[in-house]
Design a protein around this motif. Structure first.
Motif, PDB file in Angstrom:
ATOM      1  N   THR A 159      34.267  45.771  43.487  1.00 38.50           N
ATOM      2  CA  THR A 159      33.864  44.912  44.602  1.00 38.50           C
ATOM      3  C   THR A 159      34.739  43.671  44.606  1.00 38.50           C
ATOM      4  O   THR A 159      34.815  42.961  43.599  1.00 38.50           O
ATOM      5  CB  THR A 159      32.384  44.500  44.478  1.00 38.50           C
ATOM      6  N   VAL A 160      35.428  43.429  45.725  1.00 40.84           N
ATOM      7  CA  VAL A 160      36.297  42.251  45.835  1.00 40.84           C
ATOM      8  C   VAL A 160      36.542  41.980  47.315  1.00 40.84           C
ATOM      9  O   VAL A 160      36.560  42.896  48.133  1.00 40.84           O
ATOM     10  CB  VAL A 160      37.637  42.467  45.097  1.00 40.84           C
ATOM     11  N   ALA A 161      36.696  40.702  47.652  1.00 40.86           N
ATOM     12  CA  ALA A 161      37.011  40.304  49.018  1.00 40.86           C
ATOM     13  C   ALA A 161      38.190  39.345  48.981  1.00 40.86           C
ATOM     14  O   ALA A 161      38.313  38.519  48.070  1.00 40.86           O
ATOM     15  CB  ALA A 161      35.806  39.630  49.679  1.00 40.86           C
ATOM     16  N   VAL A 162      39.075  39.462  49.964  1.00 32.67           N
ATOM     17  CA  VAL A 162      40.261  38.614  50.052  1.00 32.67           C
ATOM     18  C   VAL A 162      40.349  38.064  51.466  1.00 32.67           C
ATOM     19  O   VAL A 162      40.281  38.819  52.443  1.00 32.67           O
ATOM     20  CB  VAL A 162      41.551  39.402  49.718  1.00 32.67           C
ATOM     21  N   ASP A 163      40.512  36.752  51.572  1.00 36.73           N
ATOM     22  CA  ASP A 163      40.603  36.099  52.877  1.00 36.73           C
ATOM     23  C   ASP A 163      42.056  35.988  53.326  1.00 36.73           C
ATOM     24  O   ASP A 163      42.983  36.040  52.512  1.00 36.73           O
ATOM     25  CB  ASP A 163      39.998  34.696  52.817  1.00 36.73           C
ATOM     26  N   ALA A 164      42.257  35.805  54.611  1.00 41.06           N
ATOM     27  CA  ALA A 164      43.592  35.549  55.144  1.00 41.06           C
ATOM     28  C   ALA A 164      44.169  34.290  54.494  1.00 41.06           C
ATOM     29  O   ALA A 164      43.461  33.290  54.319  1.00 41.06           O
ATOM     30  CB  ALA A 164      43.521  35.377  56.662  1.00 41.06           C
ATOM     31  N   ALA A 189      48.583  33.766  36.892  1.00 45.95           N
ATOM     32  CA  ALA A 189      48.027  32.413  36.862  1.00 45.95           C
ATOM     33  C   ALA A 189      48.396  31.604  38.100  1.00 45.95           C
ATOM     34  O   ALA A 189      47.750  30.597  38.405  1.00 45.95           O
ATOM     35  CB  ALA A 189      48.501  31.681  35.606  1.00 45.95           C
ATOM     36  N   ARG A 190      49.405  32.046  38.836  1.00 50.53           N
ATOM     37  CA  ARG A 190      49.811  31.342  40.051  1.00 50.53           C
ATOM     38  C   ARG A 190      48.822  31.546  41.196  1.00 50.53           C
ATOM     39  O   ARG A 190      48.813  30.782  42.163  1.00 50.53           O
ATOM     40  CB  ARG A 190      51.203  31.825  40.490  1.00 50.53           C
ATOM     41  N   ALA A 191      48.027  32.593  41.112  1.00 55.39           N
ATOM     42  CA  ALA A 191      47.113  32.930  42.203  1.00 55.39           C
ATOM     43  C   ALA A 191      45.901  32.000  42.224  1.00 55.39           C
ATOM     44  O   ALA A 191      45.541  31.382  41.219  1.00 55.39           O
ATOM     45  CB  ALA A 191      46.647  34.381  42.062  1.00 55.39           C
ATOM     46  N   GLU A 192      45.251  31.943  43.376  1.00 57.33           N
ATOM     47  CA  GLU A 192      44.038  31.125  43.508  1.00 57.33           C
ATOM     48  C   GLU A 192      42.871  31.747  42.750  1.00 57.33           C
ATOM     49  O   GLU A 192      42.009  31.044  42.225  1.00 57.33           O
ATOM     50  CB  GLU A 192      43.673  30.972  44.982  1.00 57.33           C
ATOM     51  N   ARG A 193      42.810  33.074  42.723  1.00 56.21           N
ATOM     52  CA  ARG A 193      41.776  33.779  41.968  1.00 56.21           C
ATOM     53  C   ARG A 193      42.425  34.912  41.192  1.00 56.21           C
ATOM     54  O   ARG A 193      43.385  35.527  41.648  1.00 56.21           O
ATOM     55  CB  ARG A 193      40.696  34.352  42.900  1.00 56.21           C
ATOM     56  N   GLN A 194      41.861  35.178  40.001  1.00 56.04           N
ATOM     57  CA  GLN A 194      42.381  36.258  39.160  1.00 56.04           C
ATOM     58  C   GLN A 194      41.248  37.198  38.747  1.00 56.04           C
ATOM     59  O   GLN A 194      40.109  36.768  38.554  1.00 56.04           O
ATOM     60  CB  GLN A 194      43.058  35.699  37.899  1.00 56.04           C
ATOM     61  N   TYR A 195      41.618  38.470  38.615  1.00 51.52           N
ATOM     62  CA  TYR A 195      40.687  39.501  38.168  1.00 51.52           C
ATOM     63  C   TYR A 195      41.356  40.324  37.086  1.00 51.52           C
ATOM     64  O   TYR A 195      42.574  40.467  37.059  1.00 51.52           O
ATOM     65  CB  TYR A 195      40.297  40.434  39.324  1.00 51.52           C
ATOM     66  N   ARG A 196      40.529  40.869  36.215  1.00 54.81           N
ATOM     67  CA  ARG A 196      40.999  41.797  35.189  1.00 54.81           C
ATOM     68  C   ARG A 196      40.436  43.177  35.486  1.00 54.81           C
ATOM     69  O   ARG A 196      39.233  43.336  35.714  1.00 54.81           O
ATOM     70  CB  ARG A 196      40.521  41.339  33.806  1.00 54.81           C
ATOM     71  N   LEU A 197      41.328  44.183  35.503  1.00 59.15           N
ATOM     72  CA  LEU A 197      40.905  45.564  35.695  1.00 59.15           C
ATOM     73  C   LEU A 197      41.065  46.290  34.363  1.00 59.15           C
ATOM     74  O   LEU A 197      42.157  46.385  33.812  1.00 59.15           O
ATOM     75  CB  LEU A 197      41.760  46.235  36.770  1.00 59.15           C
ATOM     76  N   ALA A 198      39.958  46.784  33.828  1.00 52.02           N
ATOM     77  CA  ALA A 198      39.967  47.492  32.549  1.00 52.02           C
ATOM     78  C   ALA A 198      39.015  48.670  32.638  1.00 52.02           C
ATOM     79  O   ALA A 198      37.849  48.503  33.027  1.00 52.02           O
ATOM     80  CB  ALA A 198      39.558  46.568  31.402  1.00 52.02           C
ATOM     81  N   LEU A 256      36.708  42.664  37.002  1.00 50.19           N
ATOM     82  CA  LEU A 256      35.909  41.496  36.665  1.00 50.19           C
ATOM     83  C   LEU A 256      36.705  40.221  36.918  1.00 50.19           C
ATOM     84  O   LEU A 256      37.902  40.166  36.618  1.00 50.19           O
ATOM     85  CB  LEU A 256      35.506  41.526  35.188  1.00 50.19           C
ATOM     86  N   PRO A 257      36.074  39.173  37.477  1.00 44.90           N
ATOM     87  CA  PRO A 257      36.780  37.905  37.664  1.00 44.90           C
ATOM     88  C   PRO A 257      37.039  37.217  36.333  1.00 44.90           C
ATOM     89  O   PRO A 257      36.188  37.254  35.426  1.00 44.90           O
ATOM     90  CB  PRO A 257      35.824  37.089  38.539  1.00 44.90           C
ATOM     91  N   ILE A 258      38.210  36.614  36.203  1.00 47.92           N
ATOM     92  CA  ILE A 258      38.573  35.848  35.016  1.00 47.92           C
ATOM     93  C   ILE A 258      39.247  34.559  35.469  1.00 47.92           C
ATOM     94  O   ILE A 258      39.455  34.346  36.660  1.00 47.92           O
ATOM     95  CB  ILE A 258      39.512  36.632  34.066  1.00 47.92           C
ATOM     96  N   SER A 259      39.582  33.704  34.517  1.00 47.85           N
ATOM     97  CA  SER A 259      40.272  32.455  34.829  1.00 47.85           C
ATOM     98  C   SER A 259      41.470  32.324  33.905  1.00 47.85           C
ATOM     99  O   SER A 259      41.315  32.325  32.680  1.00 47.85           O
ATOM    100  CB  SER A 259      39.319  31.267  34.648  1.00 47.85           C
ATOM    101  N   LEU A 287      38.508  35.367  26.643  1.00 45.86           N
ATOM    102  CA  LEU A 287      37.704  35.564  27.832  1.00 45.86           C
ATOM    103  C   LEU A 287      36.734  36.724  27.628  1.00 45.86           C
ATOM    104  O   LEU A 287      37.161  37.832  27.320  1.00 45.86           O
ATOM    105  CB  LEU A 287      38.595  35.873  29.023  1.00 45.86           C
ATOM    106  N   PRO A 288      35.447  36.508  27.815  1.00 48.13           N
ATOM    107  CA  PRO A 288      34.505  37.633  27.694  1.00 48.13           C
ATOM    108  C   PRO A 288      34.716  38.623  28.824  1.00 48.13           C
ATOM    109  O   PRO A 288      35.281  38.296  29.866  1.00 48.13           O
ATOM    110  CB  PRO A 288      33.133  36.954  27.791  1.00 48.13           C
ATOM    111  N   ASP A 289      34.209  39.836  28.630  1.00 48.39           N
ATOM    112  CA  ASP A 289      34.428  40.886  29.624  1.00 48.39           C
ATOM    113  C   ASP A 289      33.817  40.557  30.966  1.00 48.39           C
ATOM    114  O   ASP A 289      34.247  41.079  31.982  1.00 48.39           O
ATOM    115  CB  ASP A 289      33.826  42.218  29.119  1.00 48.39           C
ATOM    116  N   ALA A 290      32.840  39.699  31.021  1.00 49.12           N
ATOM    117  CA  ALA A 290      32.158  39.451  32.284  1.00 49.12           C
ATOM    118  C   ALA A 290      32.166  37.971  32.656  1.00 49.12           C
ATOM    119  O   ALA A 290      31.224  37.435  33.204  1.00 49.12           O
ATOM    120  CB  ALA A 290      30.719  39.954  32.220  1.00 49.12           C
ATOM    121  N   GLU A 291      33.298  37.278  32.331  1.00 48.70           N
ATOM    122  CA  GLU A 291      33.367  35.870  32.715  1.00 48.70           C
ATOM    123  C   GLU A 291      33.448  35.775  34.229  1.00 48.70           C
ATOM    124  O   GLU A 291      34.300  36.380  34.858  1.00 48.70           O
ATOM    125  CB  GLU A 291      34.586  35.210  32.093  1.00 48.70           C
ATOM    126  N   VAL A 292      32.517  35.043  34.828  1.00 44.89           N
ATOM    127  CA  VAL A 292      32.439  34.947  36.286  1.00 44.89           C
ATOM    128  C   VAL A 292      32.589  33.494  36.687  1.00 44.89           C
ATOM    129  O   VAL A 292      32.034  32.604  36.054  1.00 44.89           O
ATOM    130  CB  VAL A 292      31.089  35.499  36.797  1.00 44.89           C
TER     131      VAL A 292
END
Length: 259
Positions: free
Chosen positions: A28-33, A210-219, A224-227, A252-257
């Motif tokens: 589940t993820v959403a991306v804005d213009a 790290a340059r992006a406004e939001r980051q996610y980890r796919l495992a 899952l969202p990460i920072s 980073l924990p597996d479910a850091e939101v």
């Protein structure tokens, strides 16, 4: 309304021995213009499968994908193909330039499938895009005569020449040195910001992510969202971020939101 929105998307394929391989699990993820989102993960975690779904190259097994509020599952194959060509630009690690064709001809190639003004103005539009990426003096140069960074710039110009709403970048700096890779990401960020396109970067490079406004980890197919920041490193399959306030490091924990 988000430009792209995946809800509980899965992707499974049946193996020769009749077992099901579950590649994506409830993404589940959403991306804005105008937003830059990065997805990190090691090889084999499903990053390319996710990119193929986002780019209308594959369909989810279950779940829903909305593009500007329109369920992709309701579109015919022809309608999906049309939207993919019109609304998406793809940038890959391997530049995939056409051999025996100049930089100008490579960039103009997608416009052969356009209509109206874009088709008839394809040479001018391609030249303008190459000028925009700093290659206005290399229009007639063959790919093999270009450096790696220049070839990637041609690939970026080709991806953007139709004015896509979404830029999907799959390991865009993977074949480049650090300095050239940084220049390429600067260029992608600049153009996406100027045009209002959504930029989704798929990468294993945490500095790029790290340059992006939001980051996610796919495992293991789970997103899952990460920072991340510029000090982040991989420890096994998990990104590590330095906590400079306490001079310690935190995993980073597996479910850091994000809050």
């Amino acid at each position: 309304m988000s430009l792209l929105e995946l809800t509980d998307v899965t992707r499974s394929v049946r193996l020769p021995d009749d077992r099901l391989l579950h590649i994506l699990q409830g993404v589940t993820v959403a991306v804005d213009a105008g937003e830059h989102v990065a997805i990190v993960g090691r090889s084999g975690t499903g990053k390319s499968t996710l990119l193929n779904i986002l780019g209308l190259l594959d369909a989810p097994t279950t779940g829903q994908y909305l593009l500007e509020g329109v369920p992709i599952g309701t579109l015919s194959n022809g309608a999906r193909t049309k939207r993919r060509g019109r609304d998406f630009g793809f940038v890959f690690q391997q530049f995939n330039l056409l051999p025996g064709r100049t930089a100008l001809e490579n960039v103009a190639a997608p416009l052969l499938y356009a209509s109206g003004r874009q088709f008839w103005s394809r040479t001018r539009l391609a030249a303008q895009m190459l000028e925009r990426v700093g290659l206005g003096d290399r229009l007639d140069t063959m790919p093999e005569k270009l450096s790696g960074g220049e070839q990637q710039r041609v690939a970026i110009a080709r991806a953007l020449v139709r004015g896509p709403r979404v830029i999907l970048a799959d390991e865009p700096t993977g074949a480049l040195d650090v300095e050239t890779g940084g220049e390429v990401m600067d260029l992608l960020d600049e153009i996406a910001s100027q045009t209002g396109a959504a930029l989704v970067t798929i990468t294993h490079d945490l500095a790029v992510a790290a340059r992006a406004e939001r980051q996610y980890r796919l495992a293991e197919g789970v997103l899952l969202p990460i920072s991340l920041d510029t000090t982040s490193e991989w420890v096994g399959d998990v990104p590590l971020v330095a906590d400079r306030s306490s001079h310690t490091e935190r995993r980073l924990p597996d479910a850091e939101v994000r809050a």
